[in-house]
Enzyme design. Structure first.
Site, PDB file in Angstrom:
ATOM      1  CG  PHE A 162       7.853  -3.711   2.317  1.00  0.00           C
ATOM      2  CD1 PHE A 162       7.569  -4.293   3.549  1.00  0.00           C
ATOM      3  CD2 PHE A 162       7.323  -2.466   2.044  1.00  0.00           C
ATOM      4  CE1 PHE A 162       6.793  -3.635   4.482  1.00  0.00           C
ATOM      5  CE2 PHE A 162       6.543  -1.797   2.980  1.00  0.00           C
ATOM      6  CZ  PHE A 162       6.278  -2.385   4.197  1.00  0.00           C
ATOM      7  CE1 TYR A 214       8.929   2.931   9.221  1.00  0.00           C
ATOM      8  CE2 TYR A 214       8.992   5.011   8.030  1.00  0.00           C
ATOM      9  CZ  TYR A 214       8.658   3.678   8.079  1.00  0.00           C
ATOM     10  OH  TYR A 214       8.083   3.097   6.991  1.00  0.00           O
ATOM     11  CE  LYS A 215      10.265  -0.889   8.486  1.00  0.00           C
ATOM     12  NZ  LYS A 215      10.188  -0.801   7.024  1.00  0.00           N
ATOM     13  NE  ARG A 267       7.953  -8.629  11.057  1.00  0.00           N
ATOM     14  CZ  ARG A 267       7.913  -7.485  10.395  1.00  0.00           C
ATOM     15  NH1 ARG A 267       8.576  -7.369   9.252  1.00  0.00           N
ATOM     16  NH2 ARG A 267       7.241  -6.465  10.866  1.00  0.00           N
ATOM     17  CG  ASP A 302      13.412  -0.875   0.499  1.00  0.00           C
ATOM     18  OD1 ASP A 302      13.952  -0.493   1.559  1.00  0.00           O
ATOM     19  OD2 ASP A 302      12.176  -0.863   0.320  1.00  0.00           O
TER      20      ASP A 302
HETATM   21  C1  LIG Z   1       9.200  -0.216   6.214  1.00  0.00           C
HETATM   22  C2  LIG Z   1       9.494  -0.433   4.785  1.00  0.00           C
HETATM   23  C3  LIG Z   1       9.077   0.490   3.803  1.00  0.00           C
HETATM   24  C4  LIG Z   1       8.214   1.635   4.206  1.00  0.00           C
HETATM   25  O1  LIG Z   1       7.938   2.568   3.212  1.00  0.00           O
HETATM   26  P1  LIG Z   1       7.357   3.979   3.658  1.00  0.00           P
HETATM   27  O2  LIG Z   1       7.249   4.768   2.425  1.00  0.00           O
HETATM   28  O3  LIG Z   1       8.338   4.527   4.677  1.00  0.00           O
HETATM   29  O4  LIG Z   1       6.049   3.746   4.340  1.00  0.00           O
HETATM   30  C5  LIG Z   1       9.462   0.262   2.503  1.00  0.00           C
HETATM   31  N1  LIG Z   1      10.205  -0.813   2.151  1.00  0.00           N
HETATM   32  C6  LIG Z   1      10.601  -1.729   3.072  1.00  0.00           C
HETATM   33  C7  LIG Z   1      11.439  -2.901   2.657  1.00  0.00           C
HETATM   34  C8  LIG Z   1      10.254  -1.568   4.409  1.00  0.00           C
HETATM   35  O5  LIG Z   1      10.627  -2.474   5.302  1.00  0.00           O
END
Ligand SMILES: *Cc1c(COP(=O)(O)O)cnc(C)c1O
Length: 393
Positions: free
Chosen positions: A130, A221-222, A369, A196
């Site tokens: 990511f 939030y996911k 997805r 992560d």
């Molecule tokens: C959604 C997501 C993030 C988001 O990072 P934020 O700091 O919350 O915006 C980071 N890493 C992964 C793998 C994600 O899926």
């Protein structure tokens, strides 16, 4: 369940009737009528209790003002929420804090991990992780090496690698790394791991303690349904907690914040990674979501999640000419929170699906997805999704 040949809606209804998490679905607010929500997963659905929490906060702020910090336990929310989240991610009690954003916590945990390996310089990351993960790493550390796949990781893990920093679930294909196996390999080579878990936590097993992970971070939030811009979380294995230097020496991570000491002394345990005053409204929404887990056996939730994914794959593959080809691992143990398919016109197809009341998410170049929640999805939603995927071609 995998031996059952899926034939029709009645089978899916029967799966719902047998689902131990069916009562949890009712604890979520109903979204737009007729819309099937399978976003993967910029924001999970809203628990009904979140609305009550906001009303309560308004009342407490109005009445209590300063006393809210103590009387309403605003101040110790990061630790309290961490205790509630720990069983969902397989963490030891006292090893999790809910705080800051994912990106900030990744930076904090990466520097903390590096403080334990002062003689090594390299951080290994995965090509195609990511974006924020690799941005954070390359900005914080001079020696970042990008590698590809478990074999690439195994080849690159030499005696200069301090930290193996990986996204557990790939954000395009949902390929889920074997956390325990890669952690074991890293440890054999003298490196630490930072995971992560954003596309895993709340959907699939992450077993941090059993897998011997060192550090981990994830968003709220996911799949955890903590609401818009909810606080993220961080994990530090108990064996490291009193040895690591925090990246941000904030007053909330001081051993005695209210002493207002001139000199910094880190708090014992994971608490030293708190930087400043906690975001009370975000924490309240997150807590409403975490409280849903009080009566849920995480293992059952993860079993339901993998069944939802398996059923979706079966349905899609039973549709002739859907144009969708599985991009995720077929084996659910290797999949994270969503199921991805390739489509030649994925972007247009996502838009067409949206017009037909199906919210999915597109990632370039050709990925669609479908995020799956063991908390708010019913098997019948999967069946209905299959029907609409068959119609929109
Ligand atoms: C959604 C997501 C993030 C988001 O990072 P934020 O700091 O919350 O915006 C980071 N890493 C992964 C793998 C994600 O899926």
């Amino acid at each position: 369940m995998s031996a059952v040949v899926v034939r029709g809606q009645a089978d899916f209804k029967a799966m719902d009737a047998a689902d131990p998490l069916a009562p949890v679905v009712k604890q979520f607010a109903v979204g737009e009528p007729g819309v099937l929500y399978f976003d993967a997963n910029s924001i999970g659905a809203m628990p009904l209790a979140a609305q009550d929490a906001l009303v309560r906060l308004g009342d407490e702020w109005r009445r209590l003002r300063r006393r809210g910090w103590s009387d309403s336990d605003w101040l110790d929310a990061p630790q309290r929420l961490g205790r509630k989240l720990a069983p969902v991610i397989g963490a030891e009690p006292g090893s999790v804090l809910v705080c800051d954003s994912t990106s900030i916590n990744l930076h904090k945990m990466l520097l903390a991990a590096l403080s334990l390996r002062p003689d090594r310089r390299t951080v290994l990351v995965e090509d195609g992780a990511f974006p924020t993960d690799n941005y954070v790493a390359e900005n914080a550390v001079a020696n970042v090496r990008r590698v590809a796949g478990p074999e690439g990781i195994a080849r690159a893990l030499n005696e200069d690698v301090a930290v193996l920093f990986l996204t557990h679930t790939d954000y395009r294909t949902a390929y889920r790394h074997d956390l325990a196996a890669l952690t074991r390999l890293a440890h054999e080579r003298g490196a630490l791991t930072l995971w992560d878990l954003s596309h895993s936590a709340g959907a699939v097993e992450t077993a941090l303690a059993a897998g011997n992970a060192d550090f981990a971070v994830g968003c709220g939030y996911k799949y955890l349904c903590g609401g818009p811009g909810s606080p993220a979380w961080l994990y530090v294995a108990p064996r490291h907690q009193d040895k690591v230097r925090p990246a941000i020496a904030g007053w909330m991570g001081h051993a005695d914040p209210m002493a207002f000491d001139a000199a910094y002394r880190p708090a014992p345990g994971v608490q030293r990674h708190l930087a400043g005053t906690p975001p009370v409204s975000g924490n309240l929404l997150m807590e409403a979501a975490l409280d849903l887990w009080t009566d849920i056996d995480p293992a059952r939730a993860f079993a339901k999640h993998s069944a939802l994914g398996d059923r979706l794959i079966e349905l899609v593959e039973s549709i002739g000419g859907s144009g969708l080809a599985l991009a995720s691992p077929r084996e659910s143990a290797r999949r994270g929170g969503f199921v991805a398919f390739r489509h030649a016109d994925a972007k247009q197809h996502a838009a067409a699906l949206e017009r037909a009341g199906v919210i999915a998410s597109y990632r370039k170049p050709d990925i669609l997805r479908f995020g799956l929640s063991p908390l708010y999805h019913r098997f019948e939603d999967i069946w209905e999704l299959g029907q609409r995927l068959g119609r929109v071609q």
